[in-house]
Design a protein around this motif. Sequence first.
Motif, mmCIF file in Angstrom:
data_model
loop_
_atom_site.group_PDB
_atom_site.id
_atom_site.type_symbol
_atom_site.label_atom_id
_atom_site.label_comp_id
_atom_site.label_asym_id
_atom_site.label_seq_id
_atom_site.Cartn_x
_atom_site.Cartn_y
_atom_site.Cartn_z
ATOM 1 N N SER A 26 0.826 -1.214 0.000
ATOM 2 C CA SER A 26 0.000 0.000 0.000
ATOM 3 C C SER A 26 0.861 1.265 0.000
ATOM 4 N N LEU A 27 2.152 1.099 0.296
ATOM 5 C CA LEU A 27 3.085 2.215 0.255
ATOM 6 C C LEU A 27 3.735 2.310 -1.120
ATOM 7 N N THR A 28 4.013 3.514 -1.548
ATOM 8 C CA THR A 28 4.809 3.673 -2.763
ATOM 9 C C THR A 28 6.263 3.334 -2.441
ATOM 10 N N PHE A 29 7.063 3.173 -3.479
ATOM 11 C CA PHE A 29 8.455 2.793 -3.258
ATOM 12 C C PHE A 29 9.183 3.854 -2.433
ATOM 13 N N SER A 30 8.945 5.120 -2.731
ATOM 14 C CA SER A 30 9.615 6.189 -1.988
ATOM 15 C C SER A 30 9.150 6.227 -0.538
ATOM 16 N N GLU A 31 7.855 5.993 -0.318
ATOM 17 C CA GLU A 31 7.343 5.949 1.052
ATOM 18 C C GLU A 31 7.947 4.781 1.817
ATOM 19 N N PHE A 32 8.071 3.642 1.133
ATOM 20 C CA PHE A 32 8.669 2.460 1.762
ATOM 21 C C PHE A 32 10.114 2.744 2.179
ATOM 22 N N THR A 37 14.448 -2.683 17.119
ATOM 23 C CA THR A 37 13.535 -2.642 15.971
ATOM 24 C C THR A 37 12.160 -3.230 16.282
ATOM 25 N N PRO A 38 12.051 -4.388 16.953
ATOM 26 C CA PRO A 38 10.713 -4.898 17.278
ATOM 27 C C PRO A 38 9.863 -3.908 18.065
ATOM 28 N N LEU A 39 10.491 -3.098 18.928
ATOM 29 C CA LEU A 39 9.726 -2.110 19.694
ATOM 30 C C LEU A 39 9.165 -1.035 18.783
ATOM 31 N N ILE A 40 9.929 -0.635 17.764
ATOM 32 C CA ILE A 40 9.419 0.353 16.809
ATOM 33 C C ILE A 40 8.209 -0.203 16.062
ATOM 34 N N ILE A 41 8.261 -1.471 15.707
ATOM 35 C CA ILE A 41 7.126 -2.102 15.034
ATOM 36 C C ILE A 41 5.895 -2.077 15.925
ATOM 37 N N ILE A 42 6.067 -2.433 17.196
ATOM 38 C CA ILE A 42 4.946 -2.412 18.146
ATOM 39 C C ILE A 42 4.412 -0.998 18.306
ATOM 40 N N THR A 43 5.300 -0.021 18.382
ATOM 41 C CA THR A 43 4.882 1.378 18.544
ATOM 42 C C THR A 43 4.048 1.840 17.358
ATOM 43 N N LYS A 44 4.475 1.481 16.158
ATOM 44 C CA LYS A 44 3.725 1.871 14.969
ATOM 45 C C LYS A 44 2.358 1.190 14.926
ATOM 46 N N LEU A 45 2.277 -0.033 15.384
ATOM 47 C CA LEU A 45 0.975 -0.712 15.438
ATOM 48 C C LEU A 45 0.050 -0.027 16.427
ATOM 49 N N GLU A 46 0.590 0.406 17.547
ATOM 50 C CA GLU A 46 -0.223 1.107 18.541
ATOM 51 C C GLU A 46 -0.704 2.463 18.014
ATOM 52 N N GLN A 47 0.038 3.023 17.074
ATOM 53 C CA GLN A 47 -0.344 4.295 16.451
ATOM 54 C C GLN A 47 -1.180 4.081 15.190
ATOM 55 N N TYR A 48 -1.583 2.835 14.933
ATOM 56 C CA TYR A 48 -2.383 2.454 13.767
ATOM 57 C C TYR A 48 -1.667 2.739 12.446
ATOM 58 N N ALA A 107 0.908 0.168 7.787
ATOM 59 C CA ALA A 107 1.791 0.094 6.622
ATOM 60 C C ALA A 107 3.250 0.313 7.036
ATOM 61 N N GLY A 108 3.475 1.287 7.908
ATOM 62 C CA GLY A 108 4.838 1.536 8.378
ATOM 63 C C GLY A 108 5.385 0.364 9.174
ATOM 64 N N ALA A 109 4.532 -0.244 10.001
ATOM 65 C CA ALA A 109 4.961 -1.390 10.796
ATOM 66 C C ALA A 109 5.307 -2.579 9.906
ATOM 67 N N THR A 110 4.450 -2.832 8.911
ATOM 68 C CA THR A 110 4.715 -3.971 8.036
ATOM 69 C C THR A 110 5.914 -3.718 7.124
ATOM 70 N N ALA A 111 6.192 -2.457 6.795
ATOM 71 C CA ALA A 111 7.370 -2.151 5.983
ATOM 72 C C ALA A 111 8.641 -2.537 6.734
ATOM 73 N N ILE A 112 8.720 -2.148 8.002
ATOM 74 C CA ILE A 112 9.880 -2.504 8.809
ATOM 75 C C ILE A 112 9.914 -4.010 9.052
ATOM 76 N N ALA A 113 8.728 -4.598 9.266
ATOM 77 C CA ALA A 113 8.668 -6.044 9.462
ATOM 78 C C ALA A 113 9.128 -6.793 8.216
ATOM 79 N N THR A 114 8.856 -6.248 7.047
ATOM 80 C CA THR A 114 9.287 -6.886 5.803
ATOM 81 C C THR A 114 10.807 -6.915 5.706
ATOM 82 N N VAL A 115 11.434 -5.818 6.113
ATOM 83 C CA VAL A 115 12.897 -5.792 6.121
ATOM 84 C C VAL A 115 13.435 -6.860 7.066
ATOM 85 N N MET A 116 12.831 -6.968 8.251
ATOM 86 C CA MET A 116 13.248 -7.993 9.198
ATOM 87 C C MET A 116 13.005 -9.393 8.632
#
Length: 278
Positions: free
Chosen positions: A41-47, A229-240, A243-252
């Motif tokens: 759902s993110l563009t390449f630049s956003e990712f 990094t896992p904490l950043i993913i959790i933080t982004k999920l808590e902030q709804y 897409a940002g959380a899954t982008a970082i999760a994809t890198v992991m």
Amino acid sequence: MSTAKRKSIFPGFGLSLGYTITYLSIIVLIPLSAVIFKTTSLTFSEFINEVTAPRVMASYRLSFGMALLAGAINSVFGLLLAWSLVRYTFIGKNLVDALVDLPFALPTAVTGIALAALYSKNGWIGQYIEPLGIKIAFTPWGVLVALIFIGLPFVVRTVQPILEEIEIELEEASASLGANRWQTFRRVVLPILSPALLTGFALAFARAVGEYGSVIFIAGNIPMVSEITPLIIITKLEQYDYAGATAIATVMLVISMILLLAINGLQAWTAKRTGRTR
């Protein structure tokens, strides 16, 4: 004379393969595909912006750097511990052998709380080392301590069976040819142990990269300093920000897949070196 096929109590290859693929798809592939699909759902630049933000990059350096260092430390001390358990008999050996598996059984949150209590300013260990200028709790070094704790069993349990299979006669033959203990270990024992030792290191490293529960209680979670990094993913999920959380999760995920491939390669190398088939 023809020989009749033996009947097996297990299902045939087609049914077994179908069940395996279905099970893996439901449990593993579909959830992982959902992570990647959400990222689209993110563009390449956003990712790129999401996964290379300064705060995220700092978390990569901490998570992967400390995981690498913890894996290296565990490789050394895990080998020493496995060597002691295999080659020597001492009082309490069975207890030590059982304690090696404690990180597997202990809830990660309990581990984090216990380590924070030990190494905090007023803790049993922290009260003696902090006056010396050594601060562990709520710093990046606290992350390292937690990752060493949860990763040690992977090295010990990978190296231990190989050590048990090494014949003492090999070392005796080396000694009879004039080699000292260090030369015998370096030239005879270590080449046999290297594949298992590298596999244990890779397993401990992969486990440490994604560790969350035991780290957050002792890390301090200071952005750009001790935030994993896992904490950043959790933080982004808590902030709804899914897409940002899954982008970082994809890198992991990509890094984890690379590690798994490396582990499989090391396991194949171990099988080839020891003459076993996988």
